[in-house]
Design a protein around this motif. Structure first.
Motif, PDB file in Angstrom:
ATOM      1  N   TYR A  13      -7.412  -1.237  -9.200  1.00  0.00           N
ATOM      2  CA  TYR A  13      -6.365  -1.523  -8.227  1.00  0.00           C
ATOM      3  C   TYR A  13      -5.774  -0.234  -7.666  1.00  0.00           C
ATOM      4  N   LEU A  14      -5.470   0.730  -8.535  1.00  0.00           N
ATOM      5  CA  LEU A  14      -4.922   2.012  -8.083  1.00  0.00           C
ATOM      6  C   LEU A  14      -5.896   2.735  -7.167  1.00  0.00           C
ATOM      7  N   TRP A  15      -7.170   2.697  -7.536  1.00  0.00           N
ATOM      8  CA  TRP A  15      -8.177   3.355  -6.716  1.00  0.00           C
ATOM      9  C   TRP A  15      -8.255   2.720  -5.326  1.00  0.00           C
ATOM     10  N   PRO A  22      -1.275   4.982   2.178  1.00  0.00           N
ATOM     11  CA  PRO A  22       0.063   4.631   1.703  1.00  0.00           C
ATOM     12  C   PRO A  22       0.538   3.304   2.293  1.00  0.00           C
ATOM     13  N   CYS A  23       1.359   2.624   1.531  1.00  0.00           N
ATOM     14  CA  CYS A  23       1.885   1.347   1.982  1.00  0.00           C
ATOM     15  C   CYS A  23       2.983   1.574   3.027  1.00  0.00           C
ATOM     16  N   ARG A  28       7.740   4.411   5.568  1.00  0.00           N
ATOM     17  CA  ARG A  28       9.140   4.376   6.015  1.00  0.00           C
ATOM     18  C   ARG A  28       9.985   5.365   5.228  1.00  0.00           C
ATOM     19  N   ASP A  29       9.749   5.459   3.922  1.00  0.00           N
ATOM     20  CA  ASP A  29      10.496   6.408   3.093  1.00  0.00           C
ATOM     21  C   ASP A  29      10.230   7.847   3.536  1.00  0.00           C
TER      22      ASP A  29
END
Length: 70
Positions: A13-15, A22-23, A28-29
């Motif tokens: 999942y991380l891969w 990036p999400c 936004r951050d």
């Protein structure tokens, strides 16, 4: 296949997340952090969090207002 290779599904999942980029939240951050740094730089480093917050709020309300007018 993951079981045969002894790879935990979370690693997969991380891969997959890293491959897709990036999400939206992270984008936004990052944008918000850049805006905060710009405000602090423009103020000569004198603005603290209350003034930075006010400047961000003013920018947001201005862009929302201009977006709704045109």
């Amino acid at each position: 296949m993951l079981l045969e290779l002894h790879i935990h599904s979370f690693t997969n999942y991380l891969w997959r997340q890293a491959v897709t980029g990036p999400c939206e939240r992270r984008r936004r951050d990052t944008e918000l952090t850049e805006q905060i740094r710009r405000i602090r730089t423009d103020s000569g480093g004198t603005y603290g969090s209350p003034r930075v917050h006010a400047a961000l709020k003013a920018r947001t309300s201005t862009s929302v207002a201009s977006g709704s007018n045109g």
